[in-house]
Design a protein around this motif. Structure first.
Motif, PDB file in Angstrom:
ATOM      1  N   ARG A 229      87.565 -19.039  53.561  1.00  0.00           N
ATOM      2  CA  ARG A 229      88.497 -18.409  54.555  1.00  0.00           C
ATOM      3  C   ARG A 229      88.978 -16.949  54.248  1.00  0.00           C
ATOM      4  N   LEU A 230      89.440 -16.912  53.151  1.00  0.00           N
ATOM      5  CA  LEU A 230      89.969 -15.642  52.803  1.00  0.00           C
ATOM      6  C   LEU A 230      88.880 -14.833  52.597  1.00  0.00           C
ATOM      7  N   GLU A 232      86.216 -14.489  54.444  1.00  0.00           N
ATOM      8  CA  GLU A 232      85.739 -14.395  55.976  1.00  0.00           C
ATOM      9  C   GLU A 232      86.588 -13.336  56.471  1.00  0.00           C
ATOM     10  N   GLU A 233      88.028 -13.758  56.134  1.00  0.00           N
ATOM     11  CA  GLU A 233      89.037 -12.628  56.570  1.00  0.00           C
ATOM     12  C   GLU A 233      89.163 -11.496  55.838  1.00  0.00           C
ATOM     13  N   ARG A 234      88.337 -11.177  54.994  1.00  0.00           N
ATOM     14  CA  ARG A 234      88.210  -9.930  54.105  1.00  0.00           C
ATOM     15  C   ARG A 234      89.384  -9.497  53.125  1.00  0.00           C
ATOM     16  N   ALA A 235      90.032 -10.625  52.866  1.00  0.00           N
ATOM     17  CA  ALA A 235      91.197 -10.445  51.884  1.00  0.00           C
ATOM     18  C   ALA A 235      90.938 -10.141  50.515  1.00  0.00           C
ATOM     19  N   VAL A 436      97.694 -10.614  54.068  1.00  0.00           N
ATOM     20  CA  VAL A 436      97.326 -11.842  54.726  1.00  0.00           C
ATOM     21  C   VAL A 436      98.235 -13.120  54.237  1.00  0.00           C
ATOM     22  N   HIS A 503      98.101 -18.826  62.578  1.00  0.00           N
ATOM     23  CA  HIS A 503      96.631 -19.310  62.714  1.00  0.00           C
ATOM     24  C   HIS A 503      97.162 -20.571  63.638  1.00  0.00           C
TER      25      HIS A 503
END
Length: 527
Positions: A229-230, A232-235, A436, A503
């Motif tokens: 998920r991180l 995908e969030e471009r963290a 994030v 979220h």
């Protein structure tokens, strides 16, 4: 004729009338064990039973495969002898007790049958239906399934009470954990018998109810899911997320390199199975990025490419790391840093003067006015002060060799530099990530603890067995619920509540199991 030759020459098809006299001599452990399915897991389980003194019969539906497996297991025994872990005499005795069979009818007098065939419900049900025609009603039947319902498999049986899950972990000869899983119809006596057998084999058994993923594969999902998920969030990139979870979090491997080792298709299938079994509960939602990886054929080490490349000569990507910065000479520590309080002693050891103040929310004040908070799940931009930075969680700040930081939108370069220099002076590499919520380690730890608390509250397993399973099954650096008790369950719940605010899908809302471990009034007053 040697013991090895004698075992090889025994008839494969055994019947009460035709079984040789020497086969009837009880093995040291008396119980005869059958292992059906001779892949990696089946062979590993057979080796464990064999070295525990049992007479072991191997069966596989593929013609000739059981004989091949005998050769493979024999080679493993030979390597143990070469390494000095097994005597030649013990090797020959074990080999004499290992027999391949071509029909299920040959298993008529076994006291335990463990199945390790393909993960398809219909295949397993058909197998055990056939077994019931052969073995006695006292024979313990077990499945090594990691993803299917023990209850559903047993539903096809005439005597479902003697059916139990015995979930070993790969490689079975080395990993100590065995999950003993009771289906809805499993008799307590059968579960206790399986537990005692596993313990007699030198394993550490834990008891689990029949729930999707049992203990380990249920509780462990966030370790992979939050990292993906991180990403995908471009963290951060995979190499950086892996490094932070290893070097800051204390995990032995990062989720990207670990799933490349497991196989992306295997890991994604387990995640999807658990998610679907929980009626698509958002806490278990699979990763679109991982699905795309599988669809592209990039399955990890076995295909030469996964999150990382394993082609010959491929360079391993390096994590993002800050260049050296000057350490601040003094800092002011406000309040009790809780799990991060070890930083105070480390700073003093590094020659940084530390002044303590008890008058504020826990944070570290830097000389230039920057304020350094342990993350509470909020994005840094939500803080009212200007020069705010947050740092990630660690199970053990003294042992950590890397710290992840995030700077607020109003944080100046001096604050960023002093924060990096502070942790570098403590012997840590520093990685800055975007702002994030929950950062990397904190949101992963919080989700793991939440699902562990939920499993205990739902009586999937006891707290002792849950913590033991996660330590031994996936080699986590601490006992999750014990650590949460020391750090404060309210601290964990706060991170999840704040993540849920940003979220609001239900993924991060604390479970009743975790909430029940906090003070109701304090939880009500959480931001």
């Amino acid at each position: 004729m040697t013991a090895s030759d004698r075992a090889t020459s025994q008839p494969e098809d055994r019947t009460p009338e035709s079984r040789p006299v020497q086969d009837r001599v009880p093995a040291p452990a008396a119980l005869s064990v059958a292992v059906i399915g001779t892949g990696t897991m089946g062979q590993g389980i057979a080796q464990v039973a064999l070295l525990a003194g049992h007479h072991v019969y191997l069966h596989d539906a593929a013609p000739g495969r059981a004989k091949e497996a005998v050769g493979d297991i024999t080679a493993r025994l030979d390597r143990l002898v070469e390494k000095g872990r097994l005597t030649s005499g013990a090797r020959h005795q074990a080999r004499s007790r290992l027999v391949p069979v071509t029909s299920l009818g040959a298993l008529f007098d076994c006291g335990l049958v463990i199945e390790a065939v393909t993960e398809q419900l219909a295949v397993k049900q058909d197998l055990f239906r056939e077994l019931e025609k052969t073995v006695s009603d006292e024979c313990l039947l077990a499945t090594n399934t990691s993803s299917l319902s023990v209850t559903a498999i047993a539903g096809a049986l005439r005597v479902p009470g003697r059916f139990v899950g015995m979930h070993f972990f790969n490689p079975a000869p080395l990993l100590p954990l065995v999950e003993i899983v009771s289906g809805y119809a499993t008799d307590e006596a059968a579960a206790s018998r399986a537990y005692d057998i596993a313990r007699a084999w030198g394993k550490t058994p834990v008891r689990s109810a029949d729930t999707p993923g049992f203990i380990v594969n249920r509780v462990a999902r966030p370790f992979y899911a939050e990292a993906f998920r991180l990403y995908e969030e471009r963290a951060a990139d995979p190499a950086t997320i892996d490094a932070v979870l290893r070097e800051c979090g204390g995990f032995k491997m990062g989720p990207f390199e670990l799933t490349d080792l497991i196989g992306q298709d295997v890991n994604e299938a387990v995640t999807r199975s658990v998610w679907e079994s929980f009626f698509q509960d958002p806490k278990f939602t699979p990763s679109l990025a991982q699905q795309r990886l599988v669809q592209s054929g990039r399955l990890g080490r076995k295909s030469g490419q996964g999150w990382f490349s394993y082609e010959e000569g491929a360079a391993r990507p390096e994590p993002l790391t800050e260049p050296p910065a000057d350490a601040p000479r003094t800092v002011i520590v406000h309040g009790d840093l809780g799990p991060a309080k070890a930083l105070v002693g480390l700073a003093r050891q590094a020659g940084i003067e530390v002044e303590a103040e008890d008058d504020a929310e826990p944070h570290i004040e830097l000389p230039g006015g920057g304020l350094l908070f342990p993350t509470d799940g909020l994005p840094v931009g939500a803080y009212e002060s200007e020069d705010v930075l947050v740092f990630d969680w660690s199970f053990d700040y003294a042992a950590a060799t890397r710290i992840a930081l995030a700077a607020g939108p109003r944080a100046g370069q001096r604050a960023r530099s002093e924060a990096a220099g502070f942790f570098q002076a403590l012997g840590k590499k520093v990685t800055y990530i975007p702002d994030v919520p929950g950062m990397i380690v904190a949101r992963t730890i919080a989700m793991l603890i939440d699902l562990a608390a939920d499993a205990v509250a739902r009586e999937v397993a006891s707290q002792e067995d849950t913590d033991t399973a996660m330590r031994l099954g996936v080699n986590y650096p601490v006992r999750l619920l014990d650590w949460a008790a020391d750090a404060g369950e309210l601290t964990v719940a706060r991170v999840l509540r704040n993540l849920h605010e940003y979220h609001p899908t239900g993924r991060y809302g604390p479970t009743p199991g975790l909430i029940g471990r906090t003070d109701p009034l304090e939880y009500r007053d959480l931001r």
